[in-house]
Write a protein that holds these residues in place. Sequence first.
Motif, PDB file in Angstrom:
ATOM      1  N   MET A 111       0.853  -1.187   0.000  1.00 23.05           N
ATOM      2  CA  MET A 111       0.000   0.000   0.000  1.00 23.05           C
ATOM      3  C   MET A 111       0.888   1.236   0.000  1.00 23.05           C
ATOM      4  O   MET A 111       1.168   1.814   1.031  1.00 23.05           O
ATOM      5  CB  MET A 111      -0.898  -0.018   1.228  1.00 23.05           C
ATOM      6  N   ALA A 112       1.360   1.600  -1.151  1.00 22.27           N
ATOM      7  CA  ALA A 112       2.240   2.763  -1.217  1.00 22.27           C
ATOM      8  C   ALA A 112       1.953   3.587  -2.468  1.00 22.27           C
ATOM      9  O   ALA A 112       2.821   4.219  -3.032  1.00 22.27           O
ATOM     10  CB  ALA A 112       3.690   2.314  -1.185  1.00 22.27           C
ATOM     11  N   LYS A 113       0.693   3.519  -2.885  1.00 20.73           N
ATOM     12  CA  LYS A 113       0.338   4.263  -4.102  1.00 20.73           C
ATOM     13  C   LYS A 113       0.142   5.739  -3.824  1.00 20.73           C
ATOM     14  O   LYS A 113       0.456   6.590  -4.644  1.00 20.73           O
ATOM     15  CB  LYS A 113      -0.965   3.700  -4.678  1.00 20.73           C
ATOM     16  N   LEU A 114      -0.448   6.022  -2.660  1.00 15.95           N
ATOM     17  CA  LEU A 114      -0.819   7.399  -2.379  1.00 15.95           C
ATOM     18  C   LEU A 114       0.364   8.172  -1.826  1.00 15.95           C
ATOM     19  O   LEU A 114       0.698   8.075  -0.665  1.00 15.95           O
ATOM     20  CB  LEU A 114      -1.953   7.428  -1.357  1.00 15.95           C
ATOM     21  N   LYS A 115       1.023   8.888  -2.677  1.00 18.23           N
ATOM     22  CA  LYS A 115       2.011   9.828  -2.157  1.00 18.23           C
ATOM     23  C   LYS A 115       2.129  10.997  -3.109  1.00 18.23           C
ATOM     24  O   LYS A 115       1.535  10.985  -4.187  1.00 18.23           O
ATOM     25  CB  LYS A 115       3.347   9.142  -1.916  1.00 18.23           C
ATOM     26  N   GLU A 116       2.888  11.967  -2.703  1.00 16.22           N
ATOM     27  CA  GLU A 116       2.994  13.153  -3.539  1.00 16.22           C
ATOM     28  C   GLU A 116       3.783  12.826  -4.802  1.00 16.22           C
ATOM     29  O   GLU A 116       4.915  12.372  -4.738  1.00 16.22           O
ATOM     30  CB  GLU A 116       3.700  14.273  -2.769  1.00 16.22           C
TER      31      GLU A 116
END
Lengths: 221, 486
Positions: free
Chosen positions: A214-219
């Motif tokens: 779960m590491a899709k949401l980042k800047e």
Amino acid sequence: MNLHMASQINSFLAALVLLTAFGMLVQKRIYGLIHLFAWQGFFLSLNTAVVGFVANKHHLYISSVLTLSLKVVVLPYILHVLINRLRIRKEVETVVNIPMTMMIGIALVIFSYHLTAPIRELSTLITRSTLAVALATVMLGLLMMITRRHAVTQIIGFLALENGLFFAATSATYGMPLVVELGVALDVLIAAFIFGIFFFHIHTTFDSLDVEQMAKLKESD
Amino acid sequence: MTSSMMLLILLGMPLCSAVVLAFVGDRKFAPEINILGSAATFAAGLGLALEVYMQGPMLAGGKFFFVDAFNVYLSVLTAFVSMTTAIFSRRYMRREREHGRVGHVGMRFYHAMFQLFIFAMLLCLLTNNVGVLWIAMELATLSTVLLVSLYRTPTAIEAAWKYFILCGVGIAQALFGTVLLYFAAEKVRGEGGEALLWTNLSRVSGSLEPTVLSLAFVFLMVGYGTKVGLVPLHNWLPDAHSEGPTPISAVLSGLLLNIALYALVRCKVLVDGSTRTHHAGYIMMGFGLLSIIVAAFSLLRQKDIKRMFSYSSIEHMGIATFAFGLGGPIATFGALLHMLVHSLAKSAIFFTVGHASQMHWSQDMSRIRGLFKGNPLVGWGLMFGVMAIVGMPPFGIFTSEFLILTATMKDAPYLTPFLLLGLGVAFAALFRKVQPMVAGDVPSYQKPMKVAHLPVLLHLILVLMLGLYMPDFLNVWFHTAVELLK
């Protein structure tokens, strides 16, 4: 039971709580983790009952029974059921660098003693020396959440952290008012149902409970 | 009707609606029940406010609840915004459902949890017990976690997991702070539930042990600060606010952040009374200023429209936190007003953003185009909402930001440039991003749709009104609250 002995028992149980916290930090098998968590809850509940007996605070018995049923029976049971359903019992997690984690853990314990020193001096309760252990348990739970990558272990870390908070309430003040204790227990129970649902969602969506995915949401740049 | 009756309706209504909607939340008439329930809550809130306005602060339910100038306006605001959000969500969720993004169970869950969330927020505001305040705050988190992951997409689940874990851990620190607070209170007030009542604590705050309270404040600040979304504890916020259904984004940004800040300020009053120094204020100013600057520069890099406006929420919460930290009558007045107008303007923006992203089925700002021509209400609503949020006169946010800036120039002049920098960058960033979305021609993929007019118009008119004229009752409450928070 005289006061001296009571404070000895209290310290001994606090040491056991801290020991289980360190045990959880290095335990790789999820199954073993749940057992350790249940033991921690058991020591906590025993400690609460002892403090209740010595200090003659009857509402602590209720807290003790509440802890026993929630942290030793219900939560470990829910976790067991979830793990069996999701067939992750055998899953062994790779924990990065155990010696390093242990060293950080020890540093956190010392830090907790340092931080709570002024409060220890102000307090007159027999349980005052265990407040540092309580804060250390909170911090170790936090450390466990940071160093682990499995959703179930993160949750166990979270619950251990909550154990520490409960312990802090018993050692600093002989327990929070009953209405607060009950409310907190209710919140933990709701949280248990939520993470149960979550495990299924994560499992069906990502095919594993490894939170690294779960590491899709980042800047984005 | 007595005021405790009113209080009972105010808290009972959302709870009853939650139970009813848990069973019938997927029926055709469910949105109407949702609206009716919220409207009844709002009516009870108005009644309570009238009572408090006539008779002053009150205690009820065996001292368990209390209403004063500080929480009365926030309660009415919470009830009001949840009512307008319920109206907005009727059309919005129907369209989401037609598109197959939520099923039967999802709708029931959505409606029930929405009402439970409102109950938790109102309980937070109205309870007198600092411990129950914490419990209600945790309940507010728990009731929205699964709403964030309602669409079950990988990103939604990731956002909800982050929200659950980070807020859970954050708020656990606040519980430790509360334990320390109780430890100090017990020495003065004796044992039992009475020792955690805020009204009792504020009376004796001068004799609470300062070393314990300053330690407690650090934990409370980190705990409730995580929920306010202050930098560097803000990581969960843009994800949670952008991945869930838009009505939930509106209430999370518009209401929940306010509630967390309310809890923090309540605790700060006790700490200030005990330590008699300005340390707690300095900590809040630091967190606030950092949030303003970081959020303003993050605004520049956003591509997702809801994500952008959640960063704007961080910025505005930073402004309010900074102002509360600064203290003094002008800054506190400004902060109280800012919480009110930001909440109204931000939820109005989220309403229009929700419609805009449904018209294009995308939250990507490069795909949203031609809103003025496509749907004037959505286009102009977004435009005016953004004008309000960046602090253009004559909207209410201009007034509150102006007050805060004036107070900063007076009390901490060396910080004014940083504040202005943050406001300026946010202004530029938001205008640059919104301009292309509203102007220009309608793209071929834009689908016309029926939109909910009332919520957007109502909110924007109120924000405009508050910029031009401050009603008497609000003035009285704010001045009383300023005295209270001194």
